[in-house]
Design a protein around this motif. Structure first.
Motif, PDB file in Angstrom:
ATOM      1  N   ALA A  90       0.842  -1.204   0.000  1.00 33.84           N
ATOM      2  CA  ALA A  90       0.000   0.000   0.000  1.00 33.84           C
ATOM      3  C   ALA A  90       0.873   1.248   0.000  1.00 33.84           C
ATOM      4  O   ALA A  90       0.583   2.234  -0.697  1.00 33.84           O
ATOM      5  N   LEU A  91       1.980   1.215   0.759  1.00 34.11           N
ATOM      6  CA  LEU A  91       2.909   2.344   0.781  1.00 34.11           C
ATOM      7  C   LEU A  91       3.601   2.515  -0.571  1.00 34.11           C
ATOM      8  O   LEU A  91       3.768   3.638  -1.058  1.00 34.11           O
ATOM      9  N   ALA A  92       4.014   1.408  -1.172  1.00 34.66           N
ATOM     10  CA  ALA A  92       4.674   1.479  -2.483  1.00 34.66           C
ATOM     11  C   ALA A  92       3.721   2.030  -3.533  1.00 34.66           C
ATOM     12  O   ALA A  92       4.095   2.862  -4.372  1.00 34.66           O
ATOM     13  N   PHE A  93       2.462   1.586  -3.490  1.00 42.05           N
ATOM     14  CA  PHE A  93       1.463   2.101  -4.428  1.00 42.05           C
ATOM     15  C   PHE A  93       1.255   3.598  -4.230  1.00 42.05           C
ATOM     16  O   PHE A  93       1.204   4.364  -5.198  1.00 42.05           O
ATOM     17  N   GLU A  94       1.173   4.029  -2.973  1.00 39.84           N
ATOM     18  CA  GLU A  94       0.974   5.445  -2.696  1.00 39.84           C
ATOM     19  C   GLU A  94       2.136   6.278  -3.242  1.00 39.84           C
ATOM     20  O   GLU A  94       1.939   7.347  -3.828  1.00 39.84           O
ATOM     21  N   GLY A  95       3.378   5.770  -3.056  1.00 44.49           N
ATOM     22  CA  GLY A  95       4.534   6.479  -3.587  1.00 44.49           C
ATOM     23  C   GLY A  95       4.502   6.580  -5.100  1.00 44.49           C
ATOM     24  O   GLY A  95       4.755   7.643  -5.678  1.00 44.49           O
ATOM     25  N   ALA A  96       4.177   5.462  -5.764  1.00 46.44           N
ATOM     26  CA  ALA A  96       4.101   5.445  -7.229  1.00 46.44           C
ATOM     27  C   ALA A  96       2.972   6.359  -7.712  1.00 46.44           C
ATOM     28  O   ALA A  96       3.133   7.117  -8.683  1.00 46.44           O
ATOM     29  N   HIS A  97       1.836   6.287  -7.043  1.00 40.18           N
ATOM     30  CA  HIS A  97       0.667   7.075  -7.429  1.00 40.18           C
ATOM     31  C   HIS A  97       0.966   8.570  -7.337  1.00 40.18           C
ATOM     32  O   HIS A  97       0.692   9.344  -8.267  1.00 40.18           O
ATOM     33  N   ASN A  98       1.531   8.994  -6.209  1.00 37.48           N
ATOM     34  CA  ASN A  98       1.803  10.419  -6.017  1.00 37.48           C
ATOM     35  C   ASN A  98       2.868  10.929  -6.981  1.00 37.48           C
ATOM     36  O   ASN A  98       2.777  12.052  -7.485  1.00 37.48           O
ATOM     37  N   LYS A  99       3.897  10.106  -7.226  1.00 43.56           N
ATOM     38  CA  LYS A  99       4.942  10.525  -8.158  1.00 43.56           C
ATOM     39  C   LYS A  99       4.390  10.629  -9.579  1.00 43.56           C
ATOM     40  O   LYS A  99       4.672  11.600 -10.299  1.00 43.56           O
ATOM     41  N   ALA A 100       3.591   9.656 -10.005  1.00 38.72           N
ATOM     42  CA  ALA A 100       3.037   9.681 -11.359  1.00 38.72           C
ATOM     43  C   ALA A 100       2.096  10.866 -11.561  1.00 38.72           C
ATOM     44  O   ALA A 100       2.050  11.461 -12.647  1.00 38.72           O
ATOM     45  N   LEU A 101       1.350  11.226 -10.514  1.00 39.10           N
ATOM     46  CA  LEU A 101       0.435  12.361 -10.631  1.00 39.10           C
ATOM     47  C   LEU A 101       1.172  13.660 -10.920  1.00 39.10           C
ATOM     48  O   LEU A 101       0.613  14.580 -11.529  1.00 39.10           O
ATOM     49  N   GLU A 102       2.424  13.747 -10.489  1.00 39.19           N
ATOM     50  CA  GLU A 102       3.215  14.944 -10.787  1.00 39.19           C
ATOM     51  C   GLU A 102       3.372  15.132 -12.292  1.00 39.19           C
ATOM     52  O   GLU A 102       3.604  16.247 -12.767  1.00 39.19           O
ATOM     53  N   TYR A 103       3.256  14.030 -13.041  1.00 40.52           N
ATOM     54  CA  TYR A 103       3.401  14.078 -14.499  1.00 40.52           C
ATOM     55  C   TYR A 103       2.059  13.882 -15.214  1.00 40.52           C
ATOM     56  O   TYR A 103       2.034  13.613 -16.410  1.00 40.52           O
TER      57      TYR A 103
END
Length: 350
Positions: A90-103
């Motif tokens: 869940a933490l890894a998904f949150e990190g990926a999700h937030n980083k991808a949203l920047e783009y």
């Protein structure tokens, strides 16, 4: 000498050259030149385009490369084998999700329970959407065999790796973490340092034990197999193994528990034995679960960096979609120490 030849010392400019000239990341160059609807300022976009034009850089697509669509937002599929038994994916998904949203890129989560048929179904169901790639994660750090259908999209592994090490993978630095935990106890002046390790045959247990042994060797402390006890990641083995360790003729003055849950059991056993933490026995954990800050005393531990691993996996995937091959293929992320009260402050950490 032309600008193209001078910049970077190459006849053919690279994405790195464009990023350097524009003062942005390579991921940003990739998104701009792919026409992604990422949330970037117009000045940033223009700076990238101007730099690419000045250098004569053109994005060369690989045959299986997918360009983000201008008509709708691009999507990354995050496939996890488990998400409810522990917080890590869940933490890894949150990190990926937030980083991808920047783009300007969405990340969709799917749970497969490690079932190859489910994983194939997930990819097939989303085949017609704007999927630019896949992040594949596992709750335990381990070797994985991916279904062939995943090879149709750029894929990055998080907390796992393939047998040939050809796919980019992002892993926790368990070996260096185990070494750092042990060295922290050595800095506190401890000489008889025990380890209650995790489940046998698991990568994390193997690497944390290696780090423990390396730290002892580097500090001229003899390795004593009697101070190594097997655990299973649960408080019950932390409790029982601590009782075994403290019953030795020469018991430890410090215990490295390979995860925080076993440290909870260790605390209970030491309290039963009338031992003070850290005065009599210093204790250090690993993972930095929420409970670690609420123990008495608060548990010194290391962060399992799954959020950061998710961020990095998203960046690697976005780079690969833009034509940039990730090197090295395997990235280890540091497990940072969280100083609390179960290890006394050394002069270095005071």
């Amino acid at each position: 000498m032309s600008q193209k030849k001078h910049y970077g010392g190459k006849n053919r400019p690279t994405m790195m050259d464009v990023a350097s000239m524009a003062g942005v990341s390579q991921a940003t160059v990739s998104l701009v030149l792919n026409g992604s609807p990422a949330k970037l300022t117009e000045s940033t976009r223009q700076r990238v385009i101007d730099s690419a034009n000045k250098l004569g850089y053109q994005l060369v697509r690989r045959e299986n490369q997918v360009a983000p669509s201008n008509k709708s937002r691009s999507v990354i599929i995050f496939i996890a084998d488990e998400i409810s038994t522990d917080p890590w994916m869940a933490l890894a998904f949150e990190g990926a999700h937030n980083k991808a949203l920047e783009y300007g890129i969405n990340v969709c989560l799917a749970v497969s329970h490690g079932n190859a048929n489910i994983e194939a179904s997930i990819v097939n169901q989303l085949a017609d959407s704007n999927v630019i790639g896949i992040i594949y994660g596992t709750i335990l750090t381990r070797l994985v065999e991916l279904p062939p259908i995943l090879s149709k999209k750029p894929t990055v592994l998080v907390n796992c790796y393939d047998s040939t090490r050809t796919l980019p993978s992002v892993l926790p630095g368990d070996l260096l973490g185990g070494r750092a935990a042990t060295e922290r106890l050595i800095q506190a002046g401890r000489k008889r340092i025990a380890i209650i390790n995790g489940q046998k045959g698991v990568d994390a247990s193997r690497d944390r034990l290696k780090g423990y042994r390396q730290a002892l060797s580097s500090n001229d402390i003899p390795f004593d197999p009697a101070l190594v006890r097997p655990g299973n990641w649960e408080p019950s083995t932390g409790y029982s193994m601590t009782h075994e360790l403290m019953a030795l003729d020469n018991p430890p003055d410090a215990i490295f528990c390979a995860n925080d849950l076993m440290a909870l059991g260790c605390f209970d056993a030491l309290r039963e034995l009338g031992k003070s933490i850290p005065d009599d026995v210093a204790v250090i954990g690993f993972d930095d679960r929420e409970i670690a800050q609420h123990t008495h005393p608060a548990l010194t531990t290391l962060i399992l960096p799954h959020y950061e691993m998710g961020e990095i996996s998203a960046e690697l995937l976005i780079d690969s979609v833009g034509g940039l091959l990730a090197t090295p293929n395997q990235i280890k992320v540091e497990c940072v120490m969280v100083e609390r009260d179960s290890v006394e402050k050394s002069e270095e950490n005071a």
